[in-house]
Design an enzyme around this catalytic site. Structure first.
Site, PDB file in Angstrom:
ATOM      1  N   LYS A 254      34.628  41.153  36.624  1.00 31.37           N
ATOM      2  CA  LYS A 254      33.848  39.963  36.961  1.00 31.37           C
ATOM      3  C   LYS A 254      32.547  40.369  37.656  1.00 31.37           C
ATOM      4  O   LYS A 254      32.557  40.695  38.834  1.00 31.37           O
ATOM      5  CB  LYS A 254      34.649  39.021  37.870  1.00 31.37           C
ATOM      6  CG  LYS A 254      33.870  37.760  38.298  1.00 31.37           C
ATOM      7  CD  LYS A 254      34.713  36.858  39.184  1.00 31.37           C
ATOM      8  CE  LYS A 254      33.912  35.697  39.753  1.00 31.37           C
ATOM      9  NZ  LYS A 254      34.728  34.794  40.611  1.00 31.37           N
TER      10      LYS A 254
ATOM     11  N   LYS B 256      35.660  43.143  40.698  1.00 29.68           N
ATOM     12  CA  LYS B 256      34.497  42.249  40.780  1.00 29.68           C
ATOM     13  C   LYS B 256      33.371  42.948  41.530  1.00 29.68           C
ATOM     14  O   LYS B 256      33.598  43.602  42.550  1.00 29.68           O
ATOM     15  CB  LYS B 256      34.924  40.958  41.486  1.00 29.68           C
ATOM     16  CG  LYS B 256      33.822  39.929  41.711  1.00 29.68           C
ATOM     17  CD  LYS B 256      34.404  38.675  42.360  1.00 29.68           C
ATOM     18  CE  LYS B 256      33.322  37.695  42.793  1.00 29.68           C
ATOM     19  NZ  LYS B 256      33.882  36.486  43.448  1.00 29.68           N
TER      20      LYS B 256
ATOM     21  N   ASP C  65      40.066  35.812  45.198  1.00 24.12           N
ATOM     22  CA  ASP C  65      38.979  36.780  45.185  1.00 24.12           C
ATOM     23  C   ASP C  65      38.872  37.390  46.583  1.00 24.12           C
ATOM     24  O   ASP C  65      38.364  36.749  47.507  1.00 24.12           O
ATOM     25  CB  ASP C  65      37.659  36.117  44.804  1.00 24.12           C
ATOM     26  CG  ASP C  65      37.599  35.667  43.343  1.00 24.12           C
ATOM     27  OD1 ASP C  65      38.662  35.309  42.797  1.00 24.12           O
ATOM     28  OD2 ASP C  65      36.495  35.669  42.768  1.00 24.12           O
TER      29      ASP C  65
END
Length: 323
Positions: A259, A223, A159
């Site tokens: 996400k 995300k 991430d």
């Protein structure tokens, strides 16, 4: 059939010309349709009022549990805390082995090896934040070393955070090149989630541009947030990103996950987001390979609601472990 993002970073099929230069990329991103903020927020609010029947709710709760990236990203994290988190991810409810496992545990790079050991033998993935999370303020060489160390320790997913300063200054090619470099550092073993920190991007137009920029560069997921700022995932910004991945697949044939992270704390919240997914991107995204929740406290509420549906009564907070 849709494909996943290319293993190496770079422009998606059919869109190579738009990343040929800074000016070409700017023209493309600023040529995207402007976002109708009022319409976006109204649609997100409208979808959030949908009700579902009890049987569908049970399915939605189990689906949401399976989509959780169970997260601890604190300076006080210890190996013991990460082991406990891993055990909870594998068996969220020790009294009911029918409860699905979570999708992943998400930790800092120095805790990847501990997390990997804790979930060994299960399907739970280990995700690691990287690239000088959460601010992203470090030289590229440091960011890439961060990624490589996490992957070498066994991270299944990375991430990363984008350079919001460069993005907001209009230096889109710098952001693009950095994502491409991080994607390459992930190699063939780790999927890449690209965090925009939507709360710092100021406008919905910027969120749309960041979404396309991340996907063009090879993101496997886009995300919303780090969970470390005041404004994190919202129904509106998630809806906008779901529209982006839907349109990107329609144009390129490449499917990218989404996400939302930060601020999603209750089962009711999670179900609202699942409705957004189904009604916007479609059922192809209703799978933890394509949709995740970045959360810590959400899982406990999902477990309590799950027991309520099974027994007809709430168990109370003592029923679940404290994260």
């Amino acid at each position: 059939m849709p494909t996943t993002a290319p293993t190496s970073g770079g422009a998606a099929p059919g869109l190579t010309d738009v990343t040929a230069s800074d000016s070409a990329l700017r023209r493309f991103l600023h040529g995207l349709p402007g976002v109708d903020a009022v319409g976006l927020e109204a649609r997100a609010a409208s979808l959030g009022t949908r009700s579902i029947k009890t049987t569908a709710k049970a399915y939605a709760i189990d689906l949401a549990i399976s989509m959780v990236d169970l997260t601890t990203l604190e300076g006080a994290d210890t190996p013991g805390k990460v082991r406990a988190l891993g055990a909870k991810a594998v068996h969220p409810d020790p009294t009911d082995r029918g409860t699905p496992a979570t999708a992943a545990v998400c930790v800092y790079p120095d805790m990847v090896a501990v997390a990997k050991e804790a979930v060994a033998g299960s399907d739970v993935k280990v995700a690691s934040v990287a690239t000088a999370f959460p601010a992203g303020r470090a030289p590229l060489s440091v960011k890439l070393a961060d990624v490589r160390e996490a992957v070498a320790a066994g991270a299944d997913e990375i991430d990363m955070v984008i350079d919001r300063g460069a993005f907001l200054a209009g230096r889109y090619l710098k952001v693009y090149d950095e994502i491409v470099a991080v994607k390459e550092a992930c190699g063939t073993d780790a999927r890449l989630k690209v965090i925009f920190e939507t709360g710092e991007l100021s406008t919905y137009d910027n969120i749309r541009r960041a979404s396309w920029l991340g996907m063009l560069a090879g993101a496997d997921f886009i995300k919303t947030s780090t969970g470390k700022v005041a404004v994190n995932a919202t129904p509106a910004n998630t809806l906008l990103m779901l529209e982006a991945v839907r349109d990107f697949r329609a144009q390129t044939g490449v499917q990218v996950g989404v996400k939302p992270a930060g601020g999603i704390r209750t089962s009711k919240d999670a179900v609202k987001f699942l409705v957004l997914v189904n009604e916007t991107a479609g059922p192809d995204w209703l799978d933890n390979h394509w949709f995740r929740f970045g959360a810590s406290s959400l899982l406990n509420d999902l477990l309590m609601q799950r027991q309520k549906l099974a027994t007809g009564r709430y168990s109370g907070p003592d029923y679940v472990t404290v994260d």
